[in-house]
Motif scaffolding. Structure first.
Motif, PDB file in Angstrom:
ATOM      1  N   THR A  28       0.999  -1.126   0.107  1.00 27.39           N
ATOM      2  CA  THR A  28      -0.312  -0.075   0.379  1.00 27.39           C
ATOM      3  C   THR A  28       0.723   1.103   0.062  1.00 27.39           C
ATOM      4  N   ILE A  29       1.191   2.321  -1.067  1.00 24.82           N
ATOM      5  CA  ILE A  29       2.151   2.969  -1.076  1.00 24.82           C
ATOM      6  C   ILE A  29       1.211   4.335  -0.278  1.00 24.82           C
ATOM      7  N   SER A  30       0.542   4.061   0.835  1.00 24.24           N
ATOM      8  CA  SER A  30       0.271   5.531   1.530  1.00 24.24           C
ATOM      9  C   SER A  30       1.100   5.468   2.633  1.00 24.24           C
ATOM     10  N   SER A  31       1.742   4.034   3.232  1.00 21.83           N
ATOM     11  CA  SER A  31       2.715   4.168   3.633  1.00 21.83           C
ATOM     12  C   SER A  31       4.065   4.477   3.756  1.00 21.83           C
ATOM     13  N   TYR A  32       4.770   3.975   2.439  1.00 21.31           N
ATOM     14  CA  TYR A  32       6.262   3.783   1.777  1.00 21.31           C
ATOM     15  C   TYR A  32       6.133   5.517   1.160  1.00 21.31           C
ATOM     16  N   CYS A  33       7.793   5.971   1.233  1.00 20.30           N
ATOM     17  CA  CYS A  33       8.350   6.705   0.311  1.00 20.30           C
ATOM     18  C   CYS A  33       8.300   6.337  -1.397  1.00 20.30           C
ATOM     19  N   MET A  34       8.214   7.168  -2.157  1.00 16.92           N
ATOM     20  CA  MET A  34       7.355   6.961  -3.170  1.00 16.92           C
ATOM     21  C   MET A  34       8.538   8.428  -3.710  1.00 16.92           C
ATOM     22  N   GLY A  35       8.814   8.108  -5.692  1.00 20.87           N
ATOM     23  CA  GLY A  35       9.831   8.892  -6.031  1.00 20.87           C
ATOM     24  C   GLY A  35       9.784   8.302  -7.568  1.00 20.87           C
ATOM     25  N   TRP A  36      10.284   8.969  -9.023  1.00 20.70           N
ATOM     26  CA  TRP A  36      10.537   9.067  -9.413  1.00 20.70           C
ATOM     27  C   TRP A  36      12.078   9.103 -10.289  1.00 20.70           C
ATOM     28  N   PHE A  37      12.565   8.701 -11.214  1.00 18.47           N
ATOM     29  CA  PHE A  37      13.566   9.112 -11.124  1.00 18.47           C
ATOM     30  C   PHE A  37      13.853   8.656 -13.139  1.00 18.47           C
ATOM     31  N   ARG A  38      14.963   9.101 -13.631  1.00 18.52           N
ATOM     32  CA  ARG A  38      15.041   8.808 -14.670  1.00 18.52           C
ATOM     33  C   ARG A  38      16.780   8.412 -14.965  1.00 18.52           C
ATOM     34  N   GLN A  39      16.894   7.722 -16.761  1.00 17.28           N
ATOM     35  CA  GLN A  39      17.901   7.555 -17.014  1.00 17.28           C
ATOM     36  C   GLN A  39      18.364   7.583 -18.668  1.00 17.28           C
ATOM     37  N   ALA A  40      18.816   9.670 -19.282  1.00 13.98           N
ATOM     38  CA  ALA A  40      19.014   9.284 -20.185  1.00 13.98           C
ATOM     39  C   ALA A  40      20.490   8.028 -20.713  1.00 13.98           C
ATOM     40  N   PRO A  41      19.955   7.476 -22.044  1.00 21.38           N
ATOM     41  CA  PRO A  41      21.642   6.971 -22.930  1.00 21.38           C
ATOM     42  C   PRO A  41      22.957   7.915 -22.448  1.00 21.38           C
ATOM     43  N   GLY A  42      23.628   6.801 -21.888  1.00 16.43           N
ATOM     44  CA  GLY A  42      24.733   7.757 -21.464  1.00 16.43           C
ATOM     45  C   GLY A  42      25.305   8.167 -20.554  1.00 16.43           C
ATOM     46  N   LEU A  80       3.106  11.703 -11.227  1.00 13.30           N
ATOM     47  CA  LEU A  80       4.254  12.526 -11.999  1.00 13.30           C
ATOM     48  C   LEU A  80       3.701  13.399 -13.666  1.00 13.30           C
ATOM     49  N   GLN A  81       3.347  14.272 -12.930  1.00 12.65           N
ATOM     50  CA  GLN A  81       2.886  15.590 -14.376  1.00 12.65           C
ATOM     51  C   GLN A  81       3.217  16.438 -14.499  1.00 12.65           C
ATOM     52  N   MET A  82       4.675  16.281 -15.811  1.00 14.03           N
ATOM     53  CA  MET A  82       4.994  16.509 -17.092  1.00 14.03           C
ATOM     54  C   MET A  82       4.913  17.573 -17.570  1.00 14.03           C
ATOM     55  N   ASN A  83       4.867  18.978 -16.922  1.00 12.80           N
ATOM     56  CA  ASN A  83       5.202  20.193 -17.883  1.00 12.80           C
ATOM     57  C   ASN A  83       5.813  21.097 -18.891  1.00 12.80           C
ATOM     58  N   SER A  84       5.747  21.674 -19.569  1.00 16.75           N
ATOM     59  CA  SER A  84       6.982  22.679 -20.815  1.00 16.75           C
ATOM     60  C   SER A  84       8.518  21.105 -20.651  1.00 16.75           C
ATOM     61  N   LEU A  85       7.355  20.386 -21.382  1.00 24.09           N
ATOM     62  CA  LEU A  85       8.521  19.196 -21.332  1.00 24.09           C
ATOM     63  C   LEU A  85       9.653  20.179 -22.578  1.00 24.09           C
ATOM     64  N   ARG A  86      11.117  20.143 -22.097  1.00 29.34           N
ATOM     65  CA  ARG A  86      12.162  19.933 -23.155  1.00 29.34           C
ATOM     66  C   ARG A  86      13.079  19.095 -22.792  1.00 29.34           C
ATOM     67  N   PRO A  87      13.254  19.681 -24.943  1.00 25.99           N
ATOM     68  CA  PRO A  87      14.443  18.337 -25.041  1.00 25.99           C
ATOM     69  C   PRO A  87      14.947  17.063 -23.697  1.00 25.99           C
ATOM     70  N   GLU A  88      16.160  17.745 -23.491  1.00 27.66           N
ATOM     71  CA  GLU A  88      17.198  17.356 -22.399  1.00 27.66           C
ATOM     72  C   GLU A  88      15.959  16.777 -20.664  1.00 27.66           C
ATOM     73  N   ASP A  89      14.732  16.599 -20.737  1.00 26.34           N
ATOM     74  CA  ASP A  89      13.640  15.503 -20.350  1.00 26.34           C
ATOM     75  C   ASP A  89      13.736  14.054 -21.012  1.00 26.34           C
ATOM     76  N   THR A  90      13.852  14.036 -22.180  1.00 23.90           N
ATOM     77  CA  THR A  90      14.257  12.643 -22.824  1.00 23.90           C
ATOM     78  C   THR A  90      14.864  11.545 -21.501  1.00 23.90           C
ATOM     79  N   ALA A  91      14.099  10.581 -22.010  1.00 22.49           N
ATOM     80  CA  ALA A  91      14.626   9.650 -20.788  1.00 22.49           C
ATOM     81  C   ALA A  91      13.611   8.722 -20.640  1.00 22.49           C
ATOM     82  N   THR A  92      14.671   7.458 -19.764  1.00 22.77           N
ATOM     83  CA  THR A  92      13.416   6.390 -19.296  1.00 22.77           C
ATOM     84  C   THR A  92      12.873   6.643 -18.064  1.00 22.77           C
ATOM     85  N   TYR A  93      11.222   6.866 -18.163  1.00 24.19           N
ATOM     86  CA  TYR A  93      11.905   6.818 -16.058  1.00 24.19           C
ATOM     87  C   TYR A  93      11.214   5.790 -15.471  1.00 24.19           C
ATOM     88  N   TYR A  94      11.544   5.644 -14.474  1.00 19.92           N
ATOM     89  CA  TYR A  94      10.892   5.136 -13.658  1.00 19.92           C
ATOM     90  C   TYR A  94      10.435   5.159 -11.636  1.00 19.92           C
TER      91      TYR A  94
END
Length: 126
Positions: A28-42, A80-94
């Motif tokens: 149950t996520i209500s009791s957990y620390c949650m987060g988003w990470f991303r990784q771009a090539p290289g 994760l709501q992502m607005n005003s996206l930029r090319p540098e936001d390109t990545a795999t998001y986890y």
């Protein structure tokens, strides 16, 4: 037992928006620390946004004012709501979950063992 399933990624033009979802099962996520990470090539995996079980949040400087992390406990889903996206936001998001958040050096992160989703590709074109 613990599973995080991400969705909502895709390709958008610069300035556009995407909303990533992470459906959790086995806990149950209500009791957990949650987060988003991303990784771009290289590049190394980067912490994007964190949300503690007690309602505190933290964002990387590069996304402040543009991204919003939130959870809907009734859906057992992290967003994760992502607005005003930029090319540098390109990545795999986890998305990730762990029992505890910790703040060190002005940034929030996981204190111990955490779980990961499969990743969702976000591509932002100029």
């Amino acid at each position: 037992q613990v599973q995080l399933v991400e969705s909502g990624g895709g390709s958008v033009q610069a300035g556009g928006s995407l909303r990533l979802s992470c459906l959790a099962s086995g806990f149950t996520i209500s009791s957990y620390c949650m987060g988003w990470f991303r990784q771009a090539p290289g590049k190394e995996r980067e912490n994007v946004a964190m949300h503690s079980s007690t309602g505190f949040y933290d964002y990387a400087d590069s996304v402040k004012g543009r991204f919003t992390i939130n959870r809907v406990n009734g859906q057992n889903t992290l967003y994760l709501q992502m607005n005003s996206l930029r090319p540098e936001d390109t990545a795999t998001y986890y998305c990730a979950a762990g029992p505890r958040c910790v703040v060190q050096g002005g940034r929030m992160s996981f204190a111990g063992q955490n779980y990961w989703g499969q990743g969702s590709q976000v591509t932002v074109s100029s």
